[in-house]
Design a protein around this motif. Structure first.
Motif, PDB file in Angstrom:
ATOM      1  N   CYS A   5      -2.119   5.991   1.087  1.00  0.00           N
ATOM      2  CA  CYS A   5      -2.721   4.913   1.871  1.00  0.00           C
ATOM      3  C   CYS A   5      -3.163   5.398   3.244  1.00  0.00           C
ATOM      4  N   ASN A   7      -3.976   8.440   4.037  1.00  0.00           N
ATOM      5  CA  ASN A   7      -5.150   9.265   3.829  1.00  0.00           C
ATOM      6  C   ASN A   7      -6.388   8.406   3.588  1.00  0.00           C
ATOM      7  N   LEU A   8      -6.218   7.317   2.859  1.00  0.00           N
ATOM      8  CA  LEU A   8      -7.320   6.403   2.549  1.00  0.00           C
ATOM      9  C   LEU A   8      -7.899   5.819   3.832  1.00  0.00           C
ATOM     10  N   GLY A   9      -7.039   5.353   4.720  1.00  0.00           N
ATOM     11  CA  GLY A   9      -7.499   4.792   5.991  1.00  0.00           C
ATOM     12  C   GLY A   9      -8.296   5.813   6.780  1.00  0.00           C
ATOM     13  N   LEU A  11      -9.857   8.574   5.613  1.00  0.00           N
ATOM     14  CA  LEU A  11     -11.106   8.923   4.925  1.00  0.00           C
ATOM     15  C   LEU A  11     -12.145   7.836   5.037  1.00  0.00           C
TER      16      LEU A  11
ATOM     17  N   MET B  19     -11.224  -2.748   8.752  1.00  0.00           N
ATOM     18  CA  MET B  19      -9.959  -2.004   8.754  1.00  0.00           C
ATOM     19  C   MET B  19      -9.570  -1.651  10.183  1.00  0.00           C
ATOM     20  N   VAL B 120      -3.323  -0.827   6.108  1.00  0.00           N
ATOM     21  CA  VAL B 120      -3.941  -0.226   4.926  1.00  0.00           C
ATOM     22  C   VAL B 120      -3.423  -0.907   3.661  1.00  0.00           C
ATOM     23  N   ILE B 132      -6.556   3.343  -6.130  1.00  0.00           N
ATOM     24  CA  ILE B 132      -6.403   3.928  -4.798  1.00  0.00           C
ATOM     25  C   ILE B 132      -6.748   5.415  -4.830  1.00  0.00           C
ATOM     26  N   THR B 136      -9.933   7.073  -2.853  1.00  0.00           N
ATOM     27  CA  THR B 136      -9.668   8.197  -1.955  1.00  0.00           C
ATOM     28  C   THR B 136     -10.502   9.403  -2.351  1.00  0.00           C
ATOM     29  N   LEU B 139     -14.278   8.797  -1.621  1.00  0.00           N
ATOM     30  CA  LEU B 139     -14.548   8.857  -0.184  1.00  0.00           C
ATOM     31  C   LEU B 139     -14.491  10.300   0.307  1.00  0.00           C
ATOM     32  N   THR B 143     -17.517  12.304   2.135  1.00  0.00           N
ATOM     33  CA  THR B 143     -17.302  12.973   3.415  1.00  0.00           C
ATOM     34  C   THR B 143     -17.729  14.427   3.322  1.00  0.00           C
TER      35      THR B 143
END
Lengths: 150, 150
Positions: A5, A7-9, A11, B19, B120, B132, B136, B139, B143
Motif C-alpha cells: 500500500c 508503495n502504491l501511494g 507510485l 489521495m 492508502v 493492488i 502497483t 503504475l 512510471t
DNA sequence: GAAAAGAAGTTAGTATACTAACTATATCTA
DNA sequence: TAGATATAGTTAGTATACTAACTTCTTTTC
C-alpha cells in the motif's frame, strides 16, 4: 499488505507527477500550462454540447474539474490575460460571468489535443488494450473510494 | 483507444490529487504537509540502513524523491524551522549539510505512519490483494515509460 | 598550480493548490 | 418585506513545483 500500500501511494503520486511534467513540457510549446489546458478542454466539451449558460460560469468549471474557487479564479484570470478565453456578463446574475473560448484558442485546439494524446500514449506505449482498461477501471474505483471518504 | 487514454490521464491526475488531499488532511493533525512527510520518511529509511553521510545531503534526498533543488531547499528550510530535522556540517564538503531527524520527529513517526497507511487503505478498501498488486505493477511500468521518455 | 567546469544550495520569479476572509449579489425565511 | 443565509468571485496568506540565475566550494583539465 501495508508495504504494498505504501508503495502504491508513492507510485501513484510519482506517475501522476511525471505525466503532468511531460504534458507541461509539451504544452509549454504553445504557452499553456496543464491546468489551463484542462479548463480549455472542459469549455470545448461543454460548447460542443451546447448547454445552458450556467455551465460556463467559473464555479461550474471548478466543480467539473474538482478545483477550488480561488484556484479557478487565478487560472481564468491568466487565460483572459493571454486572450485564450473571453468573459461575458451573466444574463440574470450580476455576480457571475460567462466564459467562452476565443477564436484564437479554437484554432489551436487540435494541436493541443495532439500534444496531450502524445503524452498519455508515451506512458502506455507497451500496454495492451486490456491493461489500459484495467488500469483505468482500478483508478476509477480508487477515485470513487476517496470521494466517498469525504 | 484515444478516448480511453484521455480518460486515463484525467483519472491518474484526479486519483493522485484526491489521495494527496486526504493525506494532507490527516497529516495536518500533526502539523506536517505531504511533502514534509515524504522527506521525513525518506530520512527514516536511510537512517535505518545506516548509510554514508552523503545520503543525508539535500541533493541526495531530492534525487531519491524526484524533487527539484529549490523545492527540496524550501521544504528542508521549513522542516528546520519546525524543529523536525537537524542540520550538521558535512565532514569534507563546505557547501553541503547533513540532515538528521530530530528526537521529537522520531517520537511521532509511528503516528504519522499510521495516518499515512489509513489514507492508502481507504483508497483500496474494496480491492483484492491481486488488484493492488496489479495496480502497483501497472503504475510502475507507466512510471518507467515516462522516465525513459526523458 | 591556475583556470575551467561542475556541483550544493539559495534566491527570484511564475503558476498552482489550499484555507480563511472578504465584497457584492441572490435566495430563503418568518 | 426586511433580515438571515447562501452563493460567485476575489484577495491574502502559506506551501509546492518548476526555470533561471546566482554564490560558494570542489573537481577536472591543461
Amino acid at each position: 499488505m501495508m508495504d504494498n500500500c505504501t508503495n502504491l501511494g508513492y507510485l501513484l503520486t510519482l506517475s501522476a507527477k511525471l505525466m503532468k511534467y511531460h504534458l507541461m513540457k509539451q504544452l509549454d510549446q504553445e504557452n499553456f500550462t496543464v491546468q489551463q489546458w484542462a479548463v480549455i478542454k472542459d469549455l470545448e466539451r461543454l460548447e460542443g454540447l451546447g448547454g445552458a449558460e450556467n455551465n460556463f460560469m467559473a464555479v461550474s468549471i471548478a466543480n467539473r474539474l474538482d478545483m477550488d474557487k480561488p484556484t479557478i479564479s487565478g487560472i481564468i484570470k491568466r487565460l483572459l490575460e493571454k486572450g485564450y478565453i473571453e468573459k461575458y456578463p451573466h444574463s440574470t446574475d450580476k455576480r457571475a460571468s460567462i466564459l467562452k473560448l476565443s477564436a484564437q484558442t479554437k484554432e489551436i485546439l487540435p494541436r493541443l489535443e495532439e500534444l496531450s494524446d502524445q503524452t498519455v500514449s508515451a506512458a502506455v506505449v507497451d500496454f495492451t488494450e486490456e491493461e489500459i482498461s484495467q488500469l483505468t477501471h482500478l483508478l476509477f474505483r480508487m477515485t470513487k473510494n476517496l470521494k466517498e471518504e469525504e
